[in-house]
Design a protein around this motif. Structure first.
Motif, PDB file in Angstrom:
ATOM      1  N   PHE A 121      -5.770   5.398   5.809  1.00 66.44           N
ATOM      2  CA  PHE A 121      -6.837   5.534   6.420  1.00 66.44           C
ATOM      3  C   PHE A 121      -6.541   3.945   7.532  1.00 66.44           C
ATOM      4  O   PHE A 121      -6.255   3.143   6.993  1.00 66.44           O
ATOM      5  N   ARG A 140      -7.060   0.920   1.223  1.00 68.18           N
ATOM      6  CA  ARG A 140      -7.183   2.056   2.528  1.00 68.18           C
ATOM      7  C   ARG A 140      -6.028   3.045   2.465  1.00 68.18           C
ATOM      8  O   ARG A 140      -6.252   4.127   3.098  1.00 68.18           O
ATOM      9  N   TYR A 184     -12.605   8.278   4.008  1.00 72.04           N
ATOM     10  CA  TYR A 184     -12.856   6.987   4.393  1.00 72.04           C
ATOM     11  C   TYR A 184     -13.638   7.025   5.702  1.00 72.04           C
ATOM     12  O   TYR A 184     -13.676   7.775   6.468  1.00 72.04           O
ATOM     13  N   SER A 227     -14.825  -1.027   5.297  1.00 82.32           N
ATOM     14  CA  SER A 227     -14.856   0.419   5.094  1.00 82.32           C
ATOM     15  C   SER A 227     -15.384   0.533   3.823  1.00 82.32           C
ATOM     16  O   SER A 227     -15.308  -0.001   2.869  1.00 82.32           O
ATOM     17  N   GLU A 241     -13.052  -5.805   0.315  1.00 84.36           N
ATOM     18  CA  GLU A 241     -13.154  -4.183   0.335  1.00 84.36           C
ATOM     19  C   GLU A 241     -13.093  -3.534  -0.944  1.00 84.36           C
ATOM     20  O   GLU A 241     -13.871  -2.701  -1.291  1.00 84.36           O
ATOM     21  N   GLY A 275     -15.140   3.517   8.100  1.00 89.47           N
ATOM     22  CA  GLY A 275     -15.321   2.039   8.317  1.00 89.47           C
ATOM     23  C   GLY A 275     -16.320   1.562   9.522  1.00 89.47           C
ATOM     24  O   GLY A 275     -16.745   2.519  10.241  1.00 89.47           O
ATOM     25  N   SER A 288       0.833  -1.137   0.114  1.00 89.73           N
ATOM     26  CA  SER A 288       0.091   0.020  -0.011  1.00 89.73           C
ATOM     27  C   SER A 288       0.973   1.304  -0.239  1.00 89.73           C
ATOM     28  O   SER A 288       1.936   1.189  -0.499  1.00 89.73           O
ATOM     29  N   SER A 337     -14.669   3.969   0.665  1.00 92.82           N
ATOM     30  CA  SER A 337     -14.312   5.473   0.208  1.00 92.82           C
ATOM     31  C   SER A 337     -15.013   6.226  -0.709  1.00 92.82           C
ATOM     32  O   SER A 337     -15.808   5.711  -1.373  1.00 92.82           O
TER      33      SER A 337
END
Length: 415
Positions: A339, A336, A371, A156, A332, A373, A86, A158
């Motif tokens: 976040f 993320r 974001y 979550s 998801e 969740g 990420s 976005s």
């Protein structure tokens, strides 16, 4: 920031003073105890394995301290995923740093005098996943829980907006609504992008303290178990009371507190864990929270080391962590990035504050991605979890002065 102003701030600044001098491209972090405003980048912590982050950062800070400078401070943000798949960890030493008192009511007055943050939408926002897909993810998570793959996961959404947003005004509005929390703006632009004026800012108003160290005192205040607030006072009180008695939410909260306590104990001479959670209110949500306090056993242990030992807690990932994280990655449908990571600071003495990166957005010149969740455990209801993420998104949307329809009509939704 000139040197005269910098030294004056070090002596007597308020959080409102620092907010007034914040400009896009700077870094700001404020808690009820302390506020920091940084300009310029002296050095960035070189890339390293996640398991080496805390040790590399501690050595880096000690090297700066031994050079005879004032106590060095490291600031920045770490992503939800530290496995290299990420966003990269971003920790740096600023060229100039001003320190002030914690957030107080003067910030509210400052925000009230501030003009709009100027958010103007230029096209239809993009939600990932869609409401129906999110409800489907919750149903899949519940099936996995029934199959004993994990006890909890966190799912979550976005929301990407094409909009021009005045970051300084947005930061002031967020701070004014978050007097008891952790307000931040971290400039994420690399050097080349910054020279071109293409700053991208991680900005937010988190209610949740992952870990703070003040001398030998360690503090963590995890949140888990939530319900949206109501504009009707009687209904709002009913929801708060119901949250305190909810078997589902108390179970979810206990999973988080037990995991945080287990991660903190190896670092503590003693650890105090309250027997029951208390209520924490934000403008949009009621949360269950428990404040854990410990006495640090070894002063060589930095705030960042303990924070990384806690991250990710079941509040943002799930329990057990490995299968919950795999489910998130598979289901998801988006990255993320920062976040549900951590944001904050650590100094060369090891003291520091690290908040969970919640109620946040990444804001660029022409767009912003928000974001939010919700924790999924046995007894979760897909539509209610969807609505919880919407309520959390509204923290940032309200600060941007934006009113959006975030989900399908509840009456048409299926469970």
């Amino acid at each position: 920031m000139n040197d005269r102003l910098h030294h004056a701030f070090l002596k007597q600044a308020s959080a409102a003073d620092l907010l007034q001098h914040y400009q896009t491209g700077a870094t700001f972090f404020a808690s009820p105890r302390r506020s920091l405003l940084a300009h310029g980048v002296k050095a960035v912590l070189p890339p390293c394995e996640a398991s080496q982050l805390a040790a590399k950062a501690a050595a880096w800070l000690q090297e700066a301290r031994q050079e005879g400078r004032p106590p060095a401070v490291l600031m920045g943000a770490l992503p939800f995923r530290l496995d290299g798949s990420s966003a990269s960890p971003y920790l740096y030493m600023p060229q100039q740093l001003a320190s002030g008192a914690g957030v107080d009511n003067a910030v509210t007055a400052l925000s009230q005098a501030e003009k709009s943050c100027g958010a103007q939408l230029s096209m239809t926002p993009l939600m990932q996943p869609t409401p129906e897909a999110y409800r489907g993810n919750v149903r899949s998570a519940l099936a996995a829980i029934r199959d004993s793959r994990f006890e909890k996961t966190v799912l979550s959404r976005s929301l990407t907006l094409d909009a021009k947003i005045a970051v300084p005004a947005l930061l002031q509005r967020l701070a004014a609504r978050n007097l008891r929390g952790y307000t931040f703006a971290i400039d994420l632009a690399d050097a080349a992008a910054a020279r071109a004026g293409a700053h991208r800012t991680l900005i937010g108003a988190s209610p949740e303290l992952l870990l703070a160290r003040y001398g030998r005192e360690l503090v963590s205040h995890p949140l888990a178990g939530s319900i949206p607030r109501s504009a009707d006072a009687a209904e709002d009180r009913r929801r708060a009371d119901g949250l305190l008695q909810s078997v589902k939410d108390l179970h979810e909260h206990a999973l988080v507190v037990d995991a945080v306590a287990a991660a903190m104990r190896p670092y503590c001479k003693n650890l105090k864990v309250p027997a029951a959670p208390s209520l924490l209110a934000t403008p949009t949500m009621w949360h269950l929270g428990t404040e854990l306090r410990g006495e640090l056993a070894d002063l060589a242990t930095t705030s960042l080391e303990v924070a990384l030992a806690l991250h990710p807690t079941p509040a943002v990932c799930g329990h057990p962590a490995a299968p919950a994280a795999k489910f998130i990655a598979d289901a998801e449908g988006f990255d993320r990035r920062y976040f549900a990571g951590l944001v904050g600071w650590c100094d060369s003495r090891g003291d520091g504050e690290w908040a969970v990166t919640l109620r946040c957005a990444e804001v660029g010149a022409d767009s912003a991605t928000l974001y939010a969740g919700a924790g999924i455990v046995a007894g979760s209801e897909p539509q209610l979890e969807l609505l919880e993420t919407s309520a959390k998104l509204r923290t940032m949307l309200a600060a941007m002065n934006l009113e959006l329809m975030l989900e399908d009509e509840p009456a048409k939704a299926t469970s």
